[in-house]
Design an enzyme around this catalytic site. Structure first.
Site, PDB file in Angstrom:
ATOM      1  N   GLU A 217       3.757  41.146  37.317  1.00  0.00           N
ATOM      2  CA  GLU A 217       4.035  39.703  37.266  1.00  0.00           C
ATOM      3  C   GLU A 217       3.721  38.978  38.570  1.00  0.00           C
ATOM      4  O   GLU A 217       3.998  37.790  38.702  1.00  0.00           O
ATOM      5  CB  GLU A 217       5.492  39.487  36.846  1.00  0.00           C
ATOM      6  CG  GLU A 217       5.732  39.969  35.419  1.00  0.00           C
ATOM      7  CD  GLU A 217       7.183  39.888  34.972  1.00  0.00           C
ATOM      8  OE1 GLU A 217       8.065  39.720  35.828  1.00  0.00           O
ATOM      9  OE2 GLU A 217       7.423  40.008  33.755  1.00  0.00           O
ATOM     10  N   GLN A 330       4.928  45.435  40.067  1.00  0.00           N
ATOM     11  CA  GLN A 330       5.218  46.668  39.341  1.00  0.00           C
ATOM     12  C   GLN A 330       3.928  47.336  38.885  1.00  0.00           C
ATOM     13  O   GLN A 330       2.877  46.690  38.819  1.00  0.00           O
ATOM     14  CB  GLN A 330       6.093  46.358  38.132  1.00  0.00           C
ATOM     15  CG  GLN A 330       5.451  45.418  37.130  1.00  0.00           C
ATOM     16  CD  GLN A 330       6.483  44.636  36.343  1.00  0.00           C
ATOM     17  OE1 GLN A 330       6.822  43.516  36.694  1.00  0.00           O
ATOM     18  NE2 GLN A 330       6.975  45.223  35.272  1.00  0.00           N
TER      19      GLN A 330
END
Ligand code: IFM
Length: 446
Positions: A217, A330
């Site tokens: 993100e 991530q």
């Protein structure tokens, strides 16, 4: 549920509890838990503290999923207000694999729950100018509830993630009824969406998917995100193969599927053609898969100049600042290499991991489990253990400082993944295989 109905239900439950008595309830609860542990415990010999923490994590999954009848597993289970009880891919990619092996009935219920959302996903696809079904990134009632499209709605990969959960469950259970019924319907509608979303570019003969956000993100709305394209290819292929299998082996089910979905004979060829031409971005000079087609054009984030208190970056920098740089919230390519491991060589896994690991902040609790699995696979044993510990103690030690908002249930599923798919090296690509690489002070794991 209307308040009056809820109150009635409470009264009935209380009356039952009074008449059943405490002992009966305790015995029932004990029996349920005994069954849960008999089916889904992971036993580690030689590391009692790790064992205790592992069980705590598995117990969180039990709490979050035991009574999901007709509902899903929220990102925080029922432990806190974080994410307002909403469902994300956390349930499909991180929790479902454990349930598929340990609690297949629950896994099946969750897939039925996703299937119940199919009409909403069809409507959502139409709203977004697509054919087929587009699942919402974040939802509670089947409708998209993301507040910020760039790091929300644009995560089209959720649709393939649900198909991935379906595939895991079918592999583990051999549930041909679900495969031939609601499973096939999900496959048809999702494959339609991917084939319509992407496009064949004449110049390079490849199939491209533009304007999406991958799992990371900190990098949003890009073209040809590696994870999304690889998962879409997987989705398209599985749909084409399943429809073909039904056509030849289960003609009645095939007919029903055609009735329910209006499937046209040319569609499976279209999906297979898109999958075969799917563009998976690769940089020959670096020998890595860039996260998307413009990722390498960005400057590397100044990690050396970022003090620890500035993490997580999302709470300390405007998204536009973060988006300009090579910095990951991530695992993205690394997660693709874990979920679709058979499509990457060991050399690619090493090179990709070496490239992405130093620029991955782990600001998401979903990251360390994937990093642990790939680290274990490529022989980075100490790193594998460090990432495993991060997942293991995420909430027990309040690593992200936000456990008060609720337990990170996906991370608990990730603990099982790191144990079973990382240290035990379980792979289910073709049959079931194990390639164990336990931490040296563990005597055994079962
Ligand atoms: O689904 C995750 C996402 O990957 C990262 N932000 C939090 C979400 C809910 O856990």
């Amino acid at each position: 549920m209307p308040a009056a109905e809820l109150a009635d239900r409470c009264e009935r439950t209380l009356a039952r509890a009074r008449s059943a008595g405490r002992d009966e309830l305790t015995t029932g609860q004990r029996r349920w838990l005994d069954d849960f542990w008999a089916a889904g415990d992971v036993r580690i010999e030689g590391a009692p503290k790790v064992q205790q923490a592992v069980r705590w994590n598995l117990f969180q999954i039990a709490q979050a999923s035991a009574r999901v009848d007709g509902m899903g597993v929220p990102a925080k289970g029922l432990t806190g207000q974080g994410y307002e009880g909403h469902y994300f891919w956390d349930m499909d990619v991180f929790v479902q694999p454990y349930l598929s092996y340990a609690q297949p009935v629950v896994a099946r219920n969750l897939l039925r729950f996703r299937h119940h959302m199919l009409d909403d996903a069809r409507r959502r696809a139409a709203e977004m100018n697509q054919r087929g079904a587009l699942f919402p990134w974040r939802t509670i009632n089947g409708e998209e509830a993301s507040a910020y499209y760039a790091a929300g709605t644009a995560q089209y990969h959720i649709t393939a993630d649900i198909v991935y959960a379906l595939h895991r469950y079918l592999k583990a259970s051999g549930d041909d009824e679900l495969r031939a019924g609601s499973g096939a319907e999900l496959l048809v509608e999702t494959a339609r969406m991917w084939e319509d979303l992407g496009f064949h570019r004449e110049a390079d003969g490849r199939f491209h998917i533009h304007g999406v956000t991958g799992p990371d993100e900190y990098t949003t709305v890009v073209n040809d995100n590696l994870y999304t394209n690889a998962m879409a290819r997987f989705n398209l292929n599985l749909a084409a193969q399943t429809v073909e299998m039904l056509r030849t082996e289960r003609p009645d089910d095939h007919e029903r599927l055609v009735e329910r979905t209006g499937l046209q004979p040319h569609e499976t060829d279209d999906w297979a053609r898109a999958a075969a031409a799917m563009y998976l971005v690769y940089d020959h000079d670096l020998g890595i898969h860039p996260q998307d087609d413009s990722f390498l054009e960005k400057e590397r984030w100044d990690f050396e100049g970022t003090p620890p208190e500035q993490y997580p970056l999302l709470l300390n920098y405007h998204p536009l600042v973060i988006y300009r740089f090579q910095v990951l919230k991530q695992a993205d390519v690394v997660l693709a290499m874990f979920l679709l491991g058979e499509h990457f060589s060991m050399e690619q896994k090493r090179r990709n991991f070496d490239y992405y690991d130093p620029i991955t902040t782990g600001d998401s609790s979903l990251s360390p489990c994937a990093q642990s699995v790939i680290a274990a696979e490529i022989g980075e044993h100490e790193l594998a253990r460090r990432y495993f510990h991060l997942s293991l103690y995420m909430d027990l030690c309040n690593v992200h400082g936000n456990t008060a908002d609720g337990v990170h249930v996906a991370c608990c599923g990730g603990v099982w993944m790191a144990l079973v798919q990382g240290f035990a090296g379980m792979r289910a690509h073709h049959g079931l295989a194990f390639d164990p690489r336990l931490p040296p002070d563990w005597e055994a794991m079962s």
